[in-house]
Design a protein around this motif. Structure first.
Motif, PDB file in Angstrom:
ATOM      1  N   LYS A  86       9.111   4.222  -1.913  1.00 28.74           N
ATOM      2  CA  LYS A  86       8.794   3.768  -3.275  1.00 28.74           C
ATOM      3  C   LYS A  86       9.898   2.845  -3.807  1.00 28.74           C
ATOM      4  CE  LYS A  86       5.939   7.747  -4.386  1.00 28.74           C
ATOM      5  NZ  LYS A  86       5.808   8.972  -5.192  1.00 28.74           N
ATOM      6  N   ALA A  87      11.163   3.221  -3.573  1.00 32.27           N
ATOM      7  CA  ALA A  87      12.276   2.394  -4.038  1.00 32.27           C
ATOM      8  C   ALA A  87      12.288   1.044  -3.323  1.00 32.27           C
ATOM      9  CB  ALA A  87      13.601   3.123  -3.835  1.00 32.27           C
ATOM     10  N   ALA A  88      11.987   1.040  -2.031  1.00 33.99           N
ATOM     11  CA  ALA A  88      11.956  -0.211  -1.270  1.00 33.99           C
ATOM     12  C   ALA A  88      10.850  -1.126  -1.792  1.00 33.99           C
ATOM     13  CB  ALA A  88      11.759   0.077   0.217  1.00 33.99           C
ATOM     14  N   LEU A  89       9.695  -0.565  -2.073  1.00 33.86           N
ATOM     15  CA  LEU A  89       8.598  -1.375  -2.607  1.00 33.86           C
ATOM     16  C   LEU A  89       8.963  -1.948  -3.970  1.00 33.86           C
ATOM     17  CD1 LEU A  89       5.588   0.878  -1.541  1.00 33.86           C
ATOM     18  CD2 LEU A  89       6.280  -1.320  -0.520  1.00 33.86           C
ATOM     19  N   ARG A  90       9.607  -1.128  -4.816  1.00 33.40           N
ATOM     20  CA  ARG A  90      10.059  -1.622  -6.127  1.00 33.40           C
ATOM     21  C   ARG A  90      11.080  -2.746  -5.974  1.00 33.40           C
ATOM     22  NH1 ARG A  90      10.157   3.898  -7.415  1.00 33.40           N
ATOM     23  NH2 ARG A  90      12.437   3.937  -7.234  1.00 33.40           N
ATOM     24  N   ALA A  91      11.870  -2.684  -4.900  1.00 31.84           N
ATOM     25  CA  ALA A  91      12.892  -3.708  -4.650  1.00 31.84           C
ATOM     26  C   ALA A  91      12.308  -4.956  -3.993  1.00 31.84           C
ATOM     27  CB  ALA A  91      14.014  -3.134  -3.789  1.00 31.84           C
ATOM     28  N   GLY A  92      11.009  -4.923  -3.689  1.00 38.70           N
ATOM     29  CA  GLY A  92      10.351  -6.101  -3.132  1.00 38.70           C
ATOM     30  C   GLY A  92      10.032  -6.047  -1.660  1.00 38.70           C
ATOM     31  N   ALA A  93      10.271  -4.931  -1.003  1.00 42.46           N
ATOM     32  CA  ALA A  93       9.951  -4.810   0.422  1.00 42.46           C
ATOM     33  C   ALA A  93       8.438  -4.788   0.616  1.00 42.46           C
ATOM     34  CB  ALA A  93      10.563  -3.539   1.001  1.00 42.46           C
ATOM     35  N   THR A  94       8.006  -5.242   1.767  1.00 43.40           N
ATOM     36  CA  THR A  94       6.586  -5.206   2.114  1.00 43.40           C
ATOM     37  C   THR A  94       6.332  -4.087   3.113  1.00 43.40           C
ATOM     38  OG1 THR A  94       6.831  -6.691   4.024  1.00 43.40           O
ATOM     39  CG2 THR A  94       6.447  -7.728   1.856  1.00 43.40           C
ATOM     40  N   GLY A  95       5.087  -3.714   3.245  1.00 43.09           N
ATOM     41  CA  GLY A  95       4.711  -2.724   4.252  1.00 43.09           C
ATOM     42  C   GLY A  95       5.087  -3.173   5.651  1.00 43.09           C
ATOM     43  N   GLU A  96       4.946  -4.459   5.909  1.00 44.41           N
ATOM     44  CA  GLU A  96       5.290  -4.996   7.229  1.00 44.41           C
ATOM     45  C   GLU A  96       6.786  -4.853   7.494  1.00 44.41           C
ATOM     46  OE1 GLU A  96       3.398  -6.561   4.948  1.00 44.41           O
ATOM     47  OE2 GLU A  96       1.461  -6.741   5.945  1.00 44.41           O
TER      48      GLU A  96
END
Length: 116
Positions: free
Chosen positions: A68-78
């Motif tokens: 969740k934190a990575a997605l909030r930081a802009g990371a993608t699923g890939e």
């Protein structure tokens, strides 16, 4: 009804941890904030690394929280899946590399057999 392997992370659980060891909890939280702050590595990269490591350490709470934190930081699923594959290869590589210990033990055993 099935029983979950791990209890869900709840506010009550977090509060209980704080009550049981408030100083350690505060220190751990401060450490986490320092570690995941922008620095030589961007916060996004740090969270991607955390997701990969969480898969190696097999912490379900860390996997969910850092995803969740990575997605909030802009990371993608890939990006996350690629990082998980890197972690998997490194974990497998450790087992492969440690085969050197087994090979060394085999050689030692064979040497002992020849001298008996």
């Amino acid at each position: 009804m099935t029983e979950a392997l791990y209890p869900p992370a709840t506010r009550e659980m977090a509060q209980k941890r704080r009550e049981l060891a408030p100083a350690a909890e505060a220190a751990f939280n401060a450490f986490g904030k320092a570690v995941f702050a922008e620095g030589a590595l961007p916060a996004k990269t740090k969270q991607i690394i955390a997701v990969a490591i969480a898969h190696v350490t097999q912490c379900p709470y860390c996997i969910k929280g850092h995803t969740k934190a990575a997605l909030r930081a802009g990371a993608t699923g890939e990006e996350l899946m690629e990082a998980i594959w890197v972690a998997a290869e490194m974990r497998a590589g450790g087992a492969y590399a440690h085969a050197a210990l087994m090979i060394d033990a085999l050689a030692e055993d064979e040497k002992n057999d020849r001298t008996r």
